[in-house]
Motif scaffolding. Structure first.
Motif, PDB file in Angstrom:
ATOM      1  N   VAL A 277      -6.464   7.451   3.145  1.00 35.74           N
ATOM      2  CA  VAL A 277      -6.746   6.911   1.813  1.00 35.74           C
ATOM      3  C   VAL A 277      -5.851   5.707   1.538  1.00 35.74           C
ATOM      4  N   TYR A 278      -4.595   5.801   1.931  1.00 37.06           N
ATOM      5  CA  TYR A 278      -3.656   4.681   1.759  1.00 37.06           C
ATOM      6  C   TYR A 278      -4.197   3.430   2.453  1.00 37.06           C
ATOM      7  N   ILE A 279      -4.631   3.589   3.701  1.00 36.30           N
ATOM      8  CA  ILE A 279      -5.153   2.447   4.465  1.00 36.30           C
ATOM      9  C   ILE A 279      -6.356   1.837   3.755  1.00 36.30           C
ATOM     10  N   ALA A 280      -7.230   2.688   3.224  1.00 35.76           N
ATOM     11  CA  ALA A 280      -8.453   2.205   2.593  1.00 35.76           C
ATOM     12  C   ALA A 280      -8.188   1.481   1.271  1.00 35.76           C
ATOM     13  N   LEU A 281      -7.157   1.898   0.541  1.00 35.55           N
ATOM     14  CA  LEU A 281      -6.949   1.386  -0.815  1.00 35.55           C
ATOM     15  C   LEU A 281      -5.825   0.364  -0.944  1.00 35.55           C
ATOM     16  N   ALA A 282      -5.004   0.200   0.074  1.00 38.87           N
ATOM     17  CA  ALA A 282      -3.835  -0.677  -0.056  1.00 38.87           C
ATOM     18  C   ALA A 282      -4.239  -2.113  -0.422  1.00 38.87           C
ATOM     19  N   VAL A 283      -5.212  -2.668   0.269  1.00 38.00           N
ATOM     20  CA  VAL A 283      -5.626  -4.055  -0.009  1.00 38.00           C
ATOM     21  C   VAL A 283      -6.390  -4.170  -1.324  1.00 38.00           C
ATOM     22  N   CYS A 325      -6.692  16.095  -4.036  1.00 36.22           N
ATOM     23  CA  CYS A 325      -5.238  15.926  -4.073  1.00 36.22           C
ATOM     24  C   CYS A 325      -4.784  14.899  -3.047  1.00 36.22           C
ATOM     25  N   LEU A 326      -5.321  14.973  -1.830  1.00 33.58           N
ATOM     26  CA  LEU A 326      -4.943  14.008  -0.788  1.00 33.58           C
ATOM     27  C   LEU A 326      -5.376  12.601  -1.173  1.00 33.58           C
ATOM     28  N   ALA A 327      -6.583  12.472  -1.749  1.00 31.88           N
ATOM     29  CA  ALA A 327      -7.075  11.147  -2.147  1.00 31.88           C
ATOM     30  C   ALA A 327      -6.196  10.541  -3.235  1.00 31.88           C
ATOM     31  N   LEU A 328      -5.816  11.332  -4.224  1.00 35.38           N
ATOM     32  CA  LEU A 328      -4.987  10.829  -5.317  1.00 35.38           C
ATOM     33  C   LEU A 328      -3.573  10.510  -4.843  1.00 35.38           C
ATOM     34  N   LEU A 329      -3.060  11.298  -3.916  1.00 35.93           N
ATOM     35  CA  LEU A 329      -1.727  11.023  -3.373  1.00 35.93           C
ATOM     36  C   LEU A 329      -1.728   9.723  -2.573  1.00 35.93           C
ATOM     37  N   GLY A 330      -2.766   9.507  -1.754  1.00 32.51           N
ATOM     38  CA  GLY A 330      -2.873   8.257  -1.017  1.00 32.51           C
ATOM     39  C   GLY A 330      -3.031   7.065  -1.942  1.00 32.51           C
ATOM     40  N   ALA A 331      -3.794   7.243  -3.039  1.00 30.67           N
ATOM     41  CA  ALA A 331      -3.957   6.168  -4.017  1.00 30.67           C
ATOM     42  C   ALA A 331      -2.633   5.848  -4.704  1.00 30.67           C
ATOM     43  N   PHE A 332      -1.829   6.884  -4.967  1.00 29.68           N
ATOM     44  CA  PHE A 332      -0.507   6.663  -5.578  1.00 29.68           C
ATOM     45  C   PHE A 332       0.350   5.753  -4.711  1.00 29.68           C
ATOM     46  N   TYR A 333       0.418   6.039  -3.415  1.00 23.88           N
ATOM     47  CA  TYR A 333       1.228   5.201  -2.525  1.00 23.88           C
ATOM     48  C   TYR A 333       0.648   3.791  -2.402  1.00 23.88           C
ATOM     49  N   ALA A 334      -0.682   3.686  -2.346  1.00 21.92           N
ATOM     50  CA  ALA A 334      -1.307   2.361  -2.228  1.00 21.92           C
ATOM     51  C   ALA A 334      -1.046   1.508  -3.467  1.00 21.92           C
TER      52      ALA A 334
END
Length: 420
Positions: A277-283, A325-334
């Motif tokens: 999720v982080y990879i997908a949302l970082a940019v 939960c995993l999606a929201l956590l990855g979005a938080f870091y992104a």
């Protein structure tokens, strides 16, 4: 307590990427970080098994090593930024940090005993702390002023690809070669050496003070008073307070595991899900931060973390709450990792940019270490649900206070912003 919404840096025309494009320097640094994360995360993935099974050490010994792995870099990040700003050589300060980590990988192959492994892990983490702020200062200097969060998003996405590939490669090696920890360590060393070589040969030597002098602007030498900038102080206070309510991925995953069998069965892949999720949302979130407001996206990220806490508290079992939960956590870091560096670097004079980024990262890392320790004690005293509920309530109170402060600052800023 508030932070100015006007967090755009002053223009620095030398060596910038053109509007709408990401600088090749940013991409090259992303590749360096990708290779370095393959190196570090492949070791981190097998370190628990290596220490407890292959070396026969106790779980207490592993706990000490893991604590070093998580926290040693925090105490030297601001030092790396300070040296970078004082010498006006961010590339070579970062190079020394990467080289130090590669050095530790080489000796890990031959390390025997707890003391040797702990010392090498400490060296590796010190290298990470030294390189982080100077590297981020180069990214900020190489990006268009209006696209800095996007540039950090590109870098962090590449970095996270390495963080996801490292454990996968390690487990593939151990599946093909049972007990092949030495093969993993050799892979780690080779990846680190290639990353350091690319940095030394392909990344330009950005020197902020010299570049400003070339444009006819008198370069300001680094001064500690640059870090006394009121907006930077407010940023450090706010992100420090919010980081004290960031309990860490491991506790969230353990909470999901404790709730149902789905998370317990797929536990090793929970980290991979967050990274994906982080990879997908970082940019995309970096681009949003540049257009909508970087401090606003920081708030949005912490709302995502609050949502992750809520998903972990939901009593329903199955894949839905766990994946949410995993999606929201990855979005938080992104929404927070690269954006925080972009905000901190834009609040001070370019002569102190690396120090400001290092200060923000140090505050976040130290506060998260404190949060993890406190939450572990809280879980022990109250239990999983009650301790997570306490943290979620505190986060639910903190984020609206931050939003109110931002709105108040925006109202106060409008007359000045409207003036010619």
């Amino acid at each position: 307590m508030y932070i100015s919404l006007r967090d755009r840096p002053k223009a620095e025309p030398v060596g910038r990427a053109r509007r709408g494009r990401v600088s090749s320097t940013v991409v090259t640094l992303g590749v360096v970080s990708l290779l370095t994360d393959i190196s570090s995360e492949s070791v981190a993935a097998v370190l628990p098994l290596y220490l407890t099974s292959a070396m026969g050490l106790s779980l207490l010994a592993y706990g000490v090593v893991d604590g070093i792995f998580q926290g040693a870099s925090a105490v030297v990040r601001i030092g790396g930024g300070w040296v970078s700003d004082r010498t006006d050589r961010p590339k070579w300060v970062a190079f020394c940090g990467y080289l130090l980590s590669a050095f530790s990988r080489g000796w890990l192959v031959a390390a025997q005993g707890f003391a040797a492994v702990a010392a090498l892990v400490t060296i590796d983490r010190i290298g990470k702390g030294i390189r982080t702020a100077p590297r981020d200062a180069i990214i900020a200097a190489s990006a268009d002023p209006d696209d800095q969060a996007r540039a950090f998003g590109v870098h962090r996405a590449l970095d996270t690809v390495g963080a996801a590939l490292g454990p996968l490669l390690a487990f593939v090696i151990l599946a093909v070669v049972p007990g092949g920890y030495t093969v993993v360590f050799v892979l780690s060393l080779g990846s680190a050496v290639v990353g350091v070589t690319i940095l030394g040969l392909l990344v330009p030597d950005r020197r902020p003070r010299r570049e400003r002098a070339a444009t006819g602007t008198r370069p300001a030498p680094f001064r500690w008073r640059h870090l006394a900038e009121p907006r930077l102080r407010r940023l450090l206070v706010v992100v420090g307070a919010l980081s004290l309510l960031t309990i860490g991925d491991g506790f969230l995953y353990l909470s999901l595991q404790d709730r149902d069998d789905f998370a317990a069965h797929w536990f090793p892949l929970l980290y991979v899900g967050t990274n994906a999720v982080y990879i997908a949302l970082a940019v995309p979130l970096g681009r949003l931060a540049d257009r909508w407001g970087r401090t606003r996206v920081l708030v949005l990220g912490h709302l995502g973390l609050l949502g992750a806490y809520a998903c972990a508290l939901v009593p329903a079992q199955g894949a839905g709450p766990t994946l949410a939960c995993l999606a929201l956590l990855g979005a938080f870091y992104a929404a927070t990792d690269g954006v925080l560096a972009a905000v901190a670097g834009s609040l001070v004079d370019p002569a102190a940019r690396a120090s400001a980024i290092g200060a923000a990262q140090t505050v976040v890392a130290v506060c998260r270490m404190v949060a993890a320790t406190a939450f572990g004690a809280l879980w022990f005293a109250l239990g999983r649900t009650e301790s997570l509920l306490v943290v979620a309530i505190l986060m639910a109170l903190a984020v609206p206070c931050y939003l109110i402060a931002l709105s108040r600052r925006a109202r106060r800023s409008r007359p000045a912003e409207a003036a010619p």
